[in-house]
Design a protein around this motif. Structure first.
Motif, mmCIF file in Angstrom:
data_model
loop_
_atom_site.group_PDB
_atom_site.id
_atom_site.type_symbol
_atom_site.label_atom_id
_atom_site.label_comp_id
_atom_site.label_asym_id
_atom_site.label_seq_id
_atom_site.Cartn_x
_atom_site.Cartn_y
_atom_site.Cartn_z
ATOM 1 N N THR A 31 -15.261 66.270 50.412
ATOM 2 C CA THR A 31 -15.040 65.811 51.776
ATOM 3 C C THR A 31 -13.767 66.357 52.388
ATOM 4 O O THR A 31 -13.513 66.156 53.560
ATOM 5 N N ASN A 55 -11.320 59.205 53.625
ATOM 6 C CA ASN A 55 -12.425 60.132 53.439
ATOM 7 C C ASN A 55 -12.888 60.228 52.001
ATOM 8 O O ASN A 55 -13.873 60.889 51.714
ATOM 9 N N CYS A 56 -12.165 59.580 51.086
ATOM 10 C CA CYS A 56 -12.476 59.748 49.671
ATOM 11 C C CYS A 56 -13.736 58.989 49.331
ATOM 12 O O CYS A 56 -13.839 57.792 49.616
ATOM 13 N N ILE A 57 -14.741 59.664 48.759
ATOM 14 C CA ILE A 57 -15.976 58.981 48.391
ATOM 15 C C ILE A 57 -15.984 58.618 46.911
ATOM 16 O O ILE A 57 -16.997 58.202 46.368
ATOM 17 N N GLN A 58 -14.842 58.782 46.233
ATOM 18 C CA GLN A 58 -14.670 58.356 44.842
ATOM 19 C C GLN A 58 -15.700 58.980 43.914
ATOM 20 O O GLN A 58 -16.239 58.326 43.034
ATOM 21 N N CYS A 59 -15.955 60.263 44.114
ATOM 22 C CA CYS A 59 -16.954 60.922 43.278
ATOM 23 C C CYS A 59 -16.393 61.284 41.909
ATOM 24 O O CYS A 59 -17.144 61.439 40.965
#
Lengths: 527, 155, 108
Positions: free
Chosen positions: C50, C66-70
Motif C-alpha cells: 500500500t 494505510n497499513c493493512i498488516q499483511c
C-alpha cells in the motif's frame, strides 16, 4: 477425450472459411473470426452446442497488434472445454455487432466495454452508461492504454436514465444509494401501484474503485493484495481463482497438500457465509430468533477462522503456487470439534425455521424465478440452483481438490425465497461433510511451489465457486511478467440483472427479503 | 488499551457524555464490505452493543455519529457530502478501515479518492483491514472523549 | 413454538459480559518500527503493497492509516527493525499520530 475432439472439430468445420485462426491452449480453444460473423457464430454455439457464457473481455491490444480485441469465452460443460471467440475492433471504427437483443446475458458486458474502452455495440437495446453515473466534461475511457491518470473523475449533473412510469395510480419510489441498514450502496427505483411492484430499475456500480485499471502494471505478488480486497466475504474464492489463472498460464501443478488446504479454506468461507445468510434472511421478515442464532453461529465461525489463520475473513492465506500457512494436528482437532457442535446447532435452527408457519408463509412464492429466466440471463450459484438450473463449477469444471471429494449438488425447483434458503441450509451440511473428508484424507507434502516466468501475451482463465456462485478471472501478462489486462467476472455480476426480474409482482415490503435471499455482494459486482 | 476496561468504560462514558444513548449512522463510500460486516457484527448477541446504549439508526437526521467506511468513490462523493450536511450538530465522524484513513490498498485511482479527509472533518481514525470489533469500540470511546470537549466548547 | 423456546433456553446467554478476549496468537496486528543498522530498507519498502512504509530523505516513515498488516515487510526484513505484534487497538484522534518516523542510520 474423443467426444471433446469431435465436438471441437465439428465447430471448426461449421465455421468453415469464416475462421481466420485457431489456437489451442490448456483446455481452451481460441477461434479468431471477423466481427461481422459474430452474431451468427455465437448464436450457433449457444443454441446448437449448448455452450454457456462464461465471461466477455475487452482488451486494448494496440500496443501488440494495433487493434482492440474482444474475447467471448463460452464453456461447454459436458466436455469441460472453453471455446473463446476472438474479434478485432479497429481504432478508427470502434464498433461491433451487439448480441444483447437476442441473448440478454450479454447486456451488461457490452455496456461496460462501451464505458471503459469506448467500443460501441451496434444494436444494443439499452445503451445508457453503466459504470459512470453522470456527465463528464469529455468522454474518457480509463481502460485504454493511453489514458492519462489525472486523479479521480468528477461528474457534473447526475444524468437520470430511469424508466418513466405514467398512469394515475403509479408511484415512483427511489431507494438508496445510502440504505437504512448497514449495507452497501445501490440505487433501486420502483414503479408501484399501491403496494405491488410493477417494475424495478436497479443502478449499481457505486463502489466502483477501478480495480482492473489499478492491477495493470503490477507484479503478480502485489496483485494478490488487490484481488483479496475486491470483496471481503468472497476473498478466498477470488484469491484462488487468481492463483489458478497464474498457475495455468505458467503451466504449474500445485502440491496435493496445498490443493486440499485451499479447498478447506474455501469451504470454511462458504460455511460462514451461508450460516450468516440464513440468519440475515430471517431478519428480512423480522424473525429475531433466527437472526440472532444465525449471527451467533457466524461469529463463532469467524473466531475459528481467526484462530486458524490470524484473520477473521481468511485473508492472507492463499499464495501463488500453494498456500501460505500449514495446518497442525491440534488445529485439525479444533475444526473437527467445532463442526460437530455446529452440525447439531444448525440443524436445530433449520428445524425451527422450516416448521414455523409464519416464516414459511412469508418465504413461499415470494420472489419467484423460473428456470427459463435463470437460463436466459445466465444466473449462477445459489439463485440458479434454487430455480432448477443444475450448475456448480466444483463438479462441472473441477479445480483444487474437488475432483477427489464426494459431494452432492443441491438443486430445488420452486425458485422462490424458500427454495433459496433450503439450498443454503443443505449446502451447509454439504460443506461440513466436505471439510470432514478433507481433514481425513489430507496428504503430506509441500504447501507451496515456485512459479516460473509466464509467456507474454498469453491468456488464461481461473474460476471458483464462491458462496454466491461462479467467479471467473481472465489474465493476460506482459513481457515483464506484470499484468497487462485482468478481467474479473464475479457471481454477483451475473446475478444482479436477475434480481430486477424476480421482484415485479411482489409487494414492496418483500423487496428487502428478496434482496437478502440473493445476498449478492455489491462490491464483487462493481470492483 | 486493556480489554477489561472496554465494556464498563463504554457504558459509563456514553452515560456521561450523551445521557445514555449514542446513535450511529453508517455510511459506505465504496468499501469492500469487510468493515461493514465488522460493524454489523457489533449488533450480534455475542458483542451486543445495544446494551451499552448504542444503536444504528436509519437516517442521518437522527445520528450523533457517522461511521464512514471506504475510500470515497466518484459515484458516492455527493452522497457523503449530503449525508454529512444532513446530520445535525454536534456531530462526529469516524474513519473506519485503511481505505477511509488513507486509501488503503487502492490509493488514488480514476474512481477512488483515497481517504475521506478532503471531504469531511474526521474525529477518529481506526486503521485495520478490516479492524476487529474490539478496535471499533475503542474508536467509539475515543470519539466520545473528543465529543465531550466539543460540547464544553459549545460548538 | 416449543422447539424455539427450548432452543433459546438451551443456548442461554452468550453475551460476553466483560469484553472481549485478547486476539489469538496468530493475529496479525500492529507493526513496530525501530531503527537498526544494516537493515535492507529498500527491499522492505518495495514489499509494502500500500505504500504505508516509505523513505523520505534519510528517514523511514510508517503510516498506520494505510497499513493493512499483511506482514510482508516483517518477512523480508533481515533485522529486528520491523516486528509484528498482536495489538489490534490503533485508533487515534489526530492524523499525525498515525505516522511514525525513524532515522535511517540510527542504531537502537
Amino acid at each position: 477425450m474423443d467426444s471433446k475432439r469431435r465436438m471441437i472439430k465439428k465447430i471448426v468445420q461449421q465455421l468453415g472459411n469464416r475462421l481466420i485462426d485457431a489456437k489451442e491452449q490448456a483446455n481452451e480453444t481460441v477461434l479468431h473470426i471477423d466481427k461481422k460473423d459474430l452474431p451468427e457464430i455465437c448464436q450457433y454455439l449457444y443454441q446448437e452446442q449448448g455452450a454457456r457464457l462464461f465471461t466477455m473481455v475487452g482488451n486494448d491490444e494496440r500496443q501488440i497488434n494495433t487493434m482492440f480485441a474482444l474475447y467471448y469465452v463460452f464453456v461447454v460443460d459436458e466436455i469441460r472445454h472453453f471455446m473463446t471467440i476472438k474479434i478485432f475492433v479497429e481504432e478508427n471504427d470502434p464498433t461491433f455487432p451487439s448480441l444483447a437483443a437476442h441473448m440478454p446475458a450479454f447486456n451488461w458486458y457490452e455496456r461496460e466495454v462501451n464505458d471503459l474502452l469506448g467500443l460501441r455495440a451496434i444494436g444494443h437495446p439499452n445503451r445508457i452508461p453503466l459504470i459512470f453515473h453522470g456527465d463528464q466534461m469529455e468522454a474518457v475511457y480509463p481502460l485504454r492504454k493511453d489514458y492519462i491518470e489525472t486523479g479521480m473523475l468528477h461528474f457534473e449533473n447526475e444524468a437520470l436514465h430511469f424508466v418513466e412510469y405514467t398512469g394515475a395510480d403509479v408511484t415512483e419510489i427511489p431507494v438508496g444509494p445510502i440504505h437504512a441498514g448497514i449495507i452497501e450502496p445501490g440505487h433501486f427505483r420502483f414503479g408501484a401501484v399501491g403496494d405491488t411492484v410493477l417494475h424495478l430499475d436497479a443502478r449499481l456500480f457505486y463502489t466502483h474503485r477501478g480495480i482492473e485499471k489499478e492491477l495493470e502494471g503490477k507484479t503478480l505478488e502485489q496483485a494478490m493484495f488487490l484481488i483479496e480486497r475486491i470483496c471481503c466475504v468472497c476473498n478466498v474464492s477470488h484469491a484462488v481463482a487468481f492463483a489458478q489463472a497464474v498457475e495455468t498460464a505458467a503451466n504449474v501443478t500445485i502440491p496435493r497438500r496445498a490443493a486440499y488446504i485451499r479447498t478447506l479454506y474455501m469451504e470454511l468461507e462458504r460455511l460462514y457465509n451461508h450460516v450468516g445468510d440464513v440468519g440475515n434472511i430471517c431478519a428480512g421478515y423480522g424473525f429475531a430468533v433466527g437472526n440472532s442464532q444465525g449471527a451467533r453461529m457466524r461469529e463463532l465461525l469467524l473466531r475459528l477462522n481467526e484462530e486458524l489463520t490470524g484473520h477473521r475473513y481468511l485473508r492472507g492465506v492463499i499464495a501463488l503456487g500453494g498456500v501460505r500457512q500449514d495446518i497442525r494436528k491440534d488445529e485439525i482437532d479444533r475444526i473437527t470439534n467445532h463442526l460437530n457442535e455446529l452440525d447439531t446447532d444448525f440443524q436445530d435452527l433449520a428445524d425451527i425455521l422450516l416448521n414455523h408457519e409464519i416464516a414459511v408463509d412469508r418465504m413461499e412464492t415470494t420472489g419467484r424465478l423460473s428456470l427459463k429466466q435463470v437460463t436466459e440471463l445466465e444466473a449462477v450459484g445459489v439463485a440458479a440452483r434454487a430455480s432448477g438450473r443444475d450448475i456448480d463449477c466444483r463438479r462441472d469444471l473441477p479445480y483444487a481438490a474437488y475432483d477427489q471429494l464426494n459431494f452432492a449438488v443441491i438443486v430445488q425447483e420452486e425458485g422462490d425465497v424458500l427454495a433459496r434458503i433450503k439450498v443454503r441450509i443443505l449446502e451447509v451440511f454439504n460443506s461440513i461433510l466436505l471439510i470432514r473428508q478433507i481433514l481425513q484424507d489430507l496428504p503430506e507434502g509441500d504447501i507451496v511451489t515456485d512459479i516460473p516466468k509466464i509467456q507474454p501475451y498469453k491468456t488464461s482463465l481461473g474460476w471458483t465457486e464462491s458462496a454466491r456462485g461462479e467467479n471467473c478471472h481472465w489474465l493476460m501478462v506482459d513481457q515483464d511478467n506484470k499484468i497487462y489486462r485482468y478481467r474479473i467476472r464475479s457471481a454477483a455480476y451475473s446475478n444482479w440483472p436477475v434480481v430486477a426480474v424476480a421482484v415485479p409482482g411482489n409487494i414492496v415490503p418483500d423487496f428487502p427479503l428478496i434482496n437478502k435471499s440473493f445476498e449478492l455482494c455489491y462490491s464483487c459486482c462493481d470492483r | 488499551m486493556n480489554e477489561e476496561e472496554l465494556g464498563t468504560d463504554l457504558k459509563k462514558r456514553i452515560k456521561e457524555v450523551l445521557s445514555g444513548s449514542l446513535h450511529i449512522r453508517h455510511v459506505d463510500t465504496g468499501s469492500c464490505n469487510g468493515c461493514d460486516f465488522e460493524m454489523s457484527t457489533l449488533s450480534n448477541p455475542i458483542y451486543d452493543i445495544s446494551r451499552f446504549g448504542v444503536s444504528f439508526v436509519p437516517s442521518p437526521r437522527q445520528a450523533d455519529m457517522l461511521m464512514v467506511t471506504g475510500g470515497v468513490t466518484s459515484n458516492l462523493e455527493k452522497a457523503l457530502r449530503i449525508t454529512y450536511e444532513a446530520t445535525p450538530k454536534p456531530k462526529m465522524v469516524l474513519a473506519i478501515g485503511a481505505c477511509a484513513c488513507g486509501g488503503g490498498v487502492f490509493g488514488e485511482t480514476y474512481a477512488n479518492a483515497g481517504g475521506i479527509d478532503p471531504f469531511v472533518p474526521v474525529y477518529v481514525y481506526v486503521p485495520g483491514c478490516p479492524p476487529r470489533p474490539q478496535a471499533l469500540i475503542q474508536g467509539i470511546l475515543l470519539a466520545l472523549d473528543q465529543y465531550e470537549e466539543v460540547l464544553k466548547r459549545g460548538e | 413454538m416449543f422447539d424455539m423456546l427450548r432452543k433459546i433456553w438451551q443456548v442461554g446467554t452468550v453475551t460476553e459480559k466483560q469484553p472481549f478476549e485478547p486476539a489469538p496468537k496468530k493475529y496479525r496486528g500492529k507493526i513496530e518500527l525501530t531503527a537498526q543498522k544494516n537493515t535492507n530498507w529498500e527491499e522492505c519498502i518495495a514489499a509494502c503493497p500500500t505504500g504505508a512504509l516509505c523513505m523520505n530523505v534519510n528517514k523511514i516513515r510508517l503510516f498506520y492509516g494505510n497499513c493493512i498488516q499483511c506482514g510482508n515487510c516483517v518477512k523480508i526484513c533481515n533485522t529486528d527493525a520491523l516486528t509484528q505484534t498482536t495489538d489490534c487497538y490503533q485508533a487515534v484522534n489526530a492524523k499525525k499520530d498515525l505516522f511514525i518516523s525513524v532515522d535511517k542510520d540510527e542504531e537502537k
